[in-house]
Motif scaffolding. Sequence first.
Motif, PDB file in Angstrom:
ATOM      1  N   PRO A 135       0.841  -1.261  -0.032  1.00  0.00           N
ATOM      2  CA  PRO A 135       0.136   0.050  -0.069  1.00  0.00           C
ATOM      3  C   PRO A 135       0.874   1.275  -0.135  1.00  0.00           C
ATOM      4  O   PRO A 135       1.854   1.423   0.784  1.00  0.00           O
ATOM      5  N   PRO A 136       0.622   2.103  -0.853  1.00  0.00           N
ATOM      6  CA  PRO A 136       1.289   3.484  -0.965  1.00  0.00           C
ATOM      7  C   PRO A 136       0.806   4.535   0.074  1.00  0.00           C
ATOM      8  O   PRO A 136      -0.046   4.209   0.898  1.00  0.00           O
ATOM      9  N   VAL A 137       1.626   5.515   0.186  1.00  0.00           N
ATOM     10  CA  VAL A 137       1.190   6.668   0.717  1.00  0.00           C
ATOM     11  C   VAL A 137       0.338   7.751  -0.493  1.00  0.00           C
ATOM     12  O   VAL A 137       0.758   7.943  -1.247  1.00  0.00           O
ATOM     13  N   TYR A 138      -1.027   8.300   0.330  1.00  0.00           N
ATOM     14  CA  TYR A 138      -1.555   9.248  -0.434  1.00  0.00           C
ATOM     15  C   TYR A 138      -1.171  10.485  -0.071  1.00  0.00           C
ATOM     16  O   TYR A 138      -1.181  10.951   1.118  1.00  0.00           O
ATOM     17  N   CYS A 139      -0.999  11.476  -1.037  1.00  0.00           N
ATOM     18  CA  CYS A 139      -0.920  12.839  -0.648  1.00  0.00           C
ATOM     19  C   CYS A 139      -1.866  13.702  -1.599  1.00  0.00           C
ATOM     20  O   CYS A 139      -1.709  13.664  -2.700  1.00  0.00           O
ATOM     21  N   GLY A 140      -2.492  14.629  -0.938  1.00  0.00           N
ATOM     22  CA  GLY A 140      -3.432  15.532  -1.620  1.00  0.00           C
ATOM     23  C   GLY A 140      -3.848  16.588  -0.781  1.00  0.00           C
ATOM     24  O   GLY A 140      -4.013  16.587   0.323  1.00  0.00           O
ATOM     25  N   PHE A 141      -4.006  17.855  -1.393  1.00  0.00           N
ATOM     26  CA  PHE A 141      -4.478  19.206  -0.593  1.00  0.00           C
ATOM     27  C   PHE A 141      -5.874  19.728  -1.275  1.00  0.00           C
ATOM     28  O   PHE A 141      -6.189  20.871  -1.004  1.00  0.00           O
ATOM     29  N   GLY A 142      -6.603  18.899  -1.916  1.00  0.00           N
ATOM     30  CA  GLY A 142      -7.733  19.210  -2.418  1.00  0.00           C
ATOM     31  C   GLY A 142      -8.006  20.424  -3.385  1.00  0.00           C
ATOM     32  O   GLY A 142      -7.153  20.785  -4.076  1.00  0.00           O
ATOM     33  N   SER A 143      -8.813  21.249  -2.545  1.00  0.00           N
ATOM     34  CA  SER A 143      -8.943  22.515  -3.304  1.00  0.00           C
ATOM     35  C   SER A 143      -8.066  23.887  -2.658  1.00  0.00           C
ATOM     36  O   SER A 143      -8.275  24.968  -2.869  1.00  0.00           O
ATOM     37  N   LEU A 195       2.588   7.902  -8.622  1.00  0.00           N
ATOM     38  CA  LEU A 195       1.567   7.773  -9.432  1.00  0.00           C
ATOM     39  C   LEU A 195       0.795   9.290  -9.296  1.00  0.00           C
ATOM     40  O   LEU A 195       0.285   9.462  -8.017  1.00  0.00           O
ATOM     41  N   THR A 196       0.542   9.860 -10.298  1.00  0.00           N
ATOM     42  CA  THR A 196      -0.148  11.358 -10.221  1.00  0.00           C
ATOM     43  C   THR A 196      -1.626  11.158 -10.866  1.00  0.00           C
ATOM     44  O   THR A 196      -1.726  10.491 -11.857  1.00  0.00           O
ATOM     45  N   ILE A 197      -2.680  11.234  -9.947  1.00  0.00           N
ATOM     46  CA  ILE A 197      -3.940  11.175 -10.348  1.00  0.00           C
ATOM     47  C   ILE A 197      -4.781  12.524 -10.163  1.00  0.00           C
ATOM     48  O   ILE A 197      -4.255  13.522  -9.494  1.00  0.00           O
ATOM     49  N   GLY A 198      -5.804  12.509 -10.629  1.00  0.00           N
ATOM     50  CA  GLY A 198      -6.875  13.631 -10.832  1.00  0.00           C
ATOM     51  C   GLY A 198      -7.962  13.277  -9.652  1.00  0.00           C
ATOM     52  O   GLY A 198      -7.829  12.741  -8.609  1.00  0.00           O
ATOM     53  N   GLU A 199      -9.198  13.861 -10.025  1.00  0.00           N
ATOM     54  CA  GLU A 199     -10.284  13.798  -9.041  1.00  0.00           C
ATOM     55  C   GLU A 199     -10.552  12.178  -9.009  1.00  0.00           C
ATOM     56  O   GLU A 199     -10.338  11.280  -9.595  1.00  0.00           O
ATOM     57  N   VAL A 200     -10.776  11.850  -7.522  1.00  0.00           N
ATOM     58  CA  VAL A 200     -10.934  10.322  -7.298  1.00  0.00           C
ATOM     59  C   VAL A 200     -11.889  10.055  -6.076  1.00  0.00           C
ATOM     60  O   VAL A 200     -12.177  11.053  -5.312  1.00  0.00           O
ATOM     61  N   ASN A 201     -12.128   9.054  -5.983  1.00  0.00           N
ATOM     62  CA  ASN A 201     -13.474   8.580  -4.935  1.00  0.00           C
ATOM     63  C   ASN A 201     -12.530   8.257  -3.666  1.00  0.00           C
ATOM     64  O   ASN A 201     -11.695   7.247  -3.714  1.00  0.00           O
ATOM     65  N   GLN A 202     -12.541   9.230  -2.801  1.00  0.00           N
ATOM     66  CA  GLN A 202     -11.712   8.974  -1.596  1.00  0.00           C
ATOM     67  C   GLN A 202     -12.285   7.638  -0.827  1.00  0.00           C
ATOM     68  O   GLN A 202     -11.433   7.009  -0.159  1.00  0.00           O
ATOM     69  N   ARG A 203     -13.612   7.396  -0.800  1.00  0.00           N
ATOM     70  CA  ARG A 203     -13.950   6.067  -0.009  1.00  0.00           C
ATOM     71  C   ARG A 203     -13.392   5.084  -0.544  1.00  0.00           C
ATOM     72  O   ARG A 203     -13.215   4.130   0.121  1.00  0.00           O
ATOM     73  N   ALA A 204     -13.242   5.073  -1.907  1.00  0.00           N
ATOM     74  CA  ALA A 204     -12.541   3.832  -2.513  1.00  0.00           C
ATOM     75  C   ALA A 204     -11.145   3.609  -2.341  1.00  0.00           C
ATOM     76  O   ALA A 204     -10.518   2.514  -2.148  1.00  0.00           O
ATOM     77  N   LEU A 205     -10.464   4.644  -2.348  1.00  0.00           N
ATOM     78  CA  LEU A 205      -9.023   4.772  -2.480  1.00  0.00           C
ATOM     79  C   LEU A 205      -8.380   4.601  -0.797  1.00  0.00           C
ATOM     80  O   LEU A 205      -7.395   3.921  -0.667  1.00  0.00           O
ATOM     81  N   PHE A 206      -9.093   5.471  -0.062  1.00  0.00           N
ATOM     82  CA  PHE A 206      -8.381   5.604   1.216  1.00  0.00           C
ATOM     83  C   PHE A 206      -8.196   4.209   1.951  1.00  0.00           C
ATOM     84  O   PHE A 206      -7.126   4.034   2.694  1.00  0.00           O
ATOM     85  N   PRO A 207      -9.019   3.320   2.106  1.00  0.00           N
ATOM     86  CA  PRO A 207      -8.959   2.148   2.677  1.00  0.00           C
ATOM     87  C   PRO A 207      -7.721   1.224   2.137  1.00  0.00           C
ATOM     88  O   PRO A 207      -7.180   0.309   2.782  1.00  0.00           O
ATOM     89  N   ARG A 208      -7.147   1.560   0.954  1.00  0.00           N
ATOM     90  CA  ARG A 208      -6.417   0.775   0.305  1.00  0.00           C
ATOM     91  C   ARG A 208      -4.927   1.492   0.509  1.00  0.00           C
ATOM     92  O   ARG A 208      -3.908   0.783  -0.127  1.00  0.00           O
TER      93      ARG A 208
END
Length: 403
Positions: free
Chosen positions: A244-252, A293-306
């Motif tokens: 499992p990777p580390v996610y980083c994002g600052f939203g808006s 991996l750089t991504i755009g808009e994402v479903n946090q509910r699907a991504l964060f548990p992983r």
Amino acid sequence: MRFLLSTIGTRGEVQPLMALAVELKAMGHGAVVCAPPDLREWAGSLGITYVPVGPELRGTAKRSAEAIPTPDQRRRMIEGTVAAQFEAVSAAAEGCDGVVAGGALAVAARSVAEQRGIRYVYAAFAPVTLPSAHHAPPVFGMLGQEPAEGDAGNRALWAEDAARWDALWAAPLNARRAAAGLPPVRDVRAHIFTASPWLAADPALAPWPEPSASFDVLQTGAWLLPDERPLSPEAEAFLDAGEPPVYCGFGSMRAPDGVARTVVGAARALGRRVILSRGWAGLEALDDGSDCLTIGEVNQRALFPRVAAVMHHGGAGTTTAATAAGTPQVVLPQMFDQFYFADRVSRLGIGSAHPAGTPDAESLHAALNAALAPEVAVRARSVAAAVRTDGARTAARRLAEAV
């Protein structure tokens, strides 16, 4: 019945109202969201009627942290938003039976409700934004507020906060109210908040700290938007390719200078891969490494548990999503209520709070390493079990009953 949901802010303020609109529609009611134009297309994809107000705010995420407006610029900004809100909110309220103001900058909503003789509700998204002897007011530099100096008590700081609201907002607000045939407001903050505000925050993560006979807070739980979108094939492949990777994002929100490079470096030093969310700040990986991996808009509910950890700015929505996922967090707060959520994550033992300021390689490595400790993951899963998911439904039901 039909309800107007009004806010001024970025996605963190708009998304909870979208969630409330979805629940109201599910109950058979009409709902219209009046908010800045940035999220109009997204609302359309959800089948939500959307009335834009004011200018787009997306550009603020790339503005320098030092770009604080001058007093004259601030005065013109306030006069402009008051005028724009009265015009847009008044038009959007046609045929409505109630008005909900989400966040303190929705300054025209109560006046429009008064003019039409319909119910008004104010909703806050964090306890720290409501007056209480248990905490000081959050600092909002864009409106001229500075951190408190000395040992002034919380009651004194909230009194100063009320005086600041009156100094900045009373004249333009009362000018518009006079034009609408309404009496002047003598306490702007009390006018907006009312004596019975709602708190759209999860009780496990962000509880209201006190009962009060003079300030009757209804905590509904956080207003969470249902999201069934699958992750992209690219994201799925990346997740399946290793640990499992580390996610980083600052939203808006704007991001600290150089944070993408610092995050990737800190994660690599700990043997972790990274998913970097572009957000409004436009974050990008700085090399072609297969571990990022750089991504755009994402479903946090699907991504964060992983993911192994969620590194973010401490907005109410992202903090709640990460807490509900049971995933450890690293919070890098930038402004306003984000410092409160950073503190709550630390106090609950579900992650680490990075000190205020731009992170460097050493400080971010330490914060991430602390969040990845096994006992933090255990605690995060425990707290997740207490997070409620029915806040928007509860609010929709209470709103319909009230009207």
